[in-house]
Design a protein around this motif. Structure first.
Motif, PDB file in Angstrom:
ATOM      1  N   GLU A  63      -2.261  -3.278  -9.767  1.00  0.00           N
ATOM      2  CA  GLU A  63      -2.505  -3.284 -11.211  1.00  0.00           C
ATOM      3  C   GLU A  63      -1.897  -1.690 -11.904  1.00  0.00           C
ATOM      4  OE1 GLU A  63      -4.615  -6.211  -8.922  1.00  0.00           O
ATOM      5  OE2 GLU A  63      -4.991  -4.045  -8.826  1.00  0.00           O
ATOM      6  N   GLU A  64      -2.528  -0.846 -11.225  1.00  0.00           N
ATOM      7  CA  GLU A  64      -2.035   0.621 -11.657  1.00  0.00           C
ATOM      8  C   GLU A  64      -0.453   0.607 -11.493  1.00  0.00           C
ATOM      9  OE1 GLU A  64      -4.154   3.781 -10.204  1.00  0.00           O
ATOM     10  OE2 GLU A  64      -6.165   3.240 -10.468  1.00  0.00           O
TER      11      GLU A  64
ATOM     12  N   ARG B 241       0.952  -1.257  -0.255  1.00  0.00           N
ATOM     13  CA  ARG B 241      -0.123   0.070  -0.058  1.00  0.00           C
ATOM     14  C   ARG B 241       0.929   1.371   0.014  1.00  0.00           C
ATOM     15  NH1 ARG B 241      -3.094  -2.806   3.938  1.00  0.00           N
ATOM     16  NH2 ARG B 241      -2.119  -1.802   5.596  1.00  0.00           N
TER      17      ARG B 241
ATOM     18  N   ASN C 196       2.208   1.613  -3.382  1.00  0.00           N
ATOM     19  CA  ASN C 196       1.323   2.243  -4.349  1.00  0.00           C
ATOM     20  C   ASN C 196       1.183   3.651  -4.248  1.00  0.00           C
ATOM     21  OD1 ASN C 196       0.780  -0.222  -5.390  1.00  0.00           O
ATOM     22  ND2 ASN C 196      -0.975  -0.434  -4.009  1.00  0.00           N
TER      23      ASN C 196
ATOM     24  N   ARG D 229      -3.512   3.865  -6.876  1.00  0.00           N
ATOM     25  CA  ARG D 229      -4.274   3.391  -6.139  1.00  0.00           C
ATOM     26  C   ARG D 229      -4.156   1.674  -5.932  1.00  0.00           C
ATOM     27  NH1 ARG D 229      -9.354   6.178  -9.059  1.00  0.00           N
ATOM     28  NH2 ARG D 229      -7.915   5.194 -10.784  1.00  0.00           N
ATOM     29  N   SER D 230      -3.686   0.992  -6.951  1.00  0.00           N
ATOM     30  CA  SER D 230      -3.511  -0.397  -6.722  1.00  0.00           C
ATOM     31  C   SER D 230      -2.391  -1.144  -7.387  1.00  0.00           C
ATOM     32  CB  SER D 230      -4.927  -1.028  -7.670  1.00  0.00           C
ATOM     33  OG  SER D 230      -4.798  -0.737  -8.837  1.00  0.00           O
TER      34      SER D 230
END
Length: 374
Positions: A313-314, A301, A304, A310-311
């Protein structure tokens, strides 16, 4: 040992005072040919000789970009043949590593024969010309023997002096600058989630990541001196971070890509990092960090947030976008026409070097990651 650091614009000029402080006359210079030719540093050395501040300089540059043990052996031989009272390294991570290893193997301490054959202590001044490896800040050095990577680790390897002048980055070719930038970023990320991370190392990691994310585009596209200065600091922070926490899976898996396909080190690491990031974020398999699952989730987290996503994946997409914006290929098929044998790549990874990763990777997962980058 506490390093003495000279960091900032025009810090190369400190060499005038530094040679007096070290009381040196004969310098063994380990230099990258491409970086040294026509450089401000070369001018300074010539002026130091003309002014009689130093007596002589021997230039050793006969080594490969990913140095082989034969290169180091030759450097040690040449160093021992002369009466040199200082080592200066001027170049990227490989250059600094060669200088570290030459000093280490030339001045190695032997308690048994110390009284009969005292070792001459020589200072090492490291001057990085890239903004990637942070090698000037680490107590280990890498060389390749028969295509396999070996790392030597010792407190005696850390350079006594560091000079970081962002002027040297002006003339760095685009591809070399790009590979340096992503190497620094990868070291910042990997040291942050490493199972060896500490409060101190994570501060260095955070500083590295933030400085890279804020400055990489302007530095790359415009050669903006302020942005280059901040990338130079980021690289140094990344070195200080891995000096404590060490690197993890992306680095361990990258060495075969460099040795087999000739991919620059930073790019090889960053090709893998988005996929390793995704793997670690999924927290599949055994958790290697003794601080547990919740701690690893917290680290992801925080990463990120540092990457402004935000994730996971991003984050994966963001890391690939950084590569693209720096004109670096993100897949092996874009780089080499050689046949890519996933099994060969997976089996070549030294599993011992994966132990710093927060989640355990077995050969199947390693193969899956390699498959993603083909």
């Amino acid at each position: 040992m506490k390093q003495v650091e000279y960091i900032g614009l025009n810090s190369l000029d400190c060499l005038w005072d530094l040679v007096d402080e070290m009381k040196v006359q004969r310098i063994f210079l380990v230099a990258s040919k491409s970086a040294f030719k026509g450089s401000k540093f070369k001018e300074i050395l010539n002026d130091l000789k003309k002014s009689k501040k130093i007596e002589s300089v021997y230039i050793f540059s006969d080594f490969e970009n990913n140095p082989k043990c034969e290169d180091v052996i030759e450097g040690v031989k040449l160093f021992k043949e002369g009466n040199w009272d200082a080592i200066i390294s001027y170049g990227g991570g490989s250059t600094i590593d060669v200088a570290k290893l030459i000093k280490y193997f030339s001045c190695i301490k032997d308690d048994v024969h110390a009284e009969l054959f005292p070792v001459q202590e020589v200072p090492h001044v490291a001057i990085p010309t890239t903004c990637g490896t942070g090698a000037e800040a680490t107590h280990f050095a890498v060389m390749y023997c028969n295509g396999e990577k070996y790392s030597i680790e010792s407190g005696d390897i850390l350079p006594e002096y560091v000079v970081i002048d962002p002027r040297v980055l002006f003339t760095l070719p685009d591809r070399a600058l790009a590979s340096s930038i992503v190497d620094s970023l990868a070291q910042g990320i990997e040291s942050y989630w490493s199972i060896n991370s500490t409060d101190e190392s994570r501060v260095y990691s955070m500083k590295c990541i933030s400085l890279v994310m804020e400055n990489y585009l302007k530095a790359f596209r415009e050669r903006d001196i302020d942005s280059l200065s901040k990338l130079a600091k980021a690289s140094n922070f990344s070195g200080k971070a891995i000096n404590i926490a060490k690197t993890t899976a992306a680095h361990a898996m990258s060495y075969v890509l460099t040795s087999k396909y000739g991919i620059p080190h930073g790019q090889a690491v960053m090709i893998l990092l988005p996929h390793v990031y995704e793997f670690n974020a999924q927290i599949k398999g055994e958790i290697c960090d003794p601080r547990g699952k919740e701690y690893v989730e917290k680290v992801i987290r925080e990463l990120n947030e540092l990457l402004c996503v935000r994730s996971p994946e991003e984050a994966k997409a963001k890391l690939k976008d950084i590569m693209t914006s720096l004109n670096l290929e993100t897949r092996l098929s874009e780089i080499t026409s050689l046949k890519i044998d996933i099994q060969e790549l997976a089996s070549s990874v030294n599993l011992e070097r994966l132990k710093n990763n927060p989640i355990r990777l077995d050969e199947a997962y390693i193969g899956a990651i390699y498959r993603c980058i083909t």
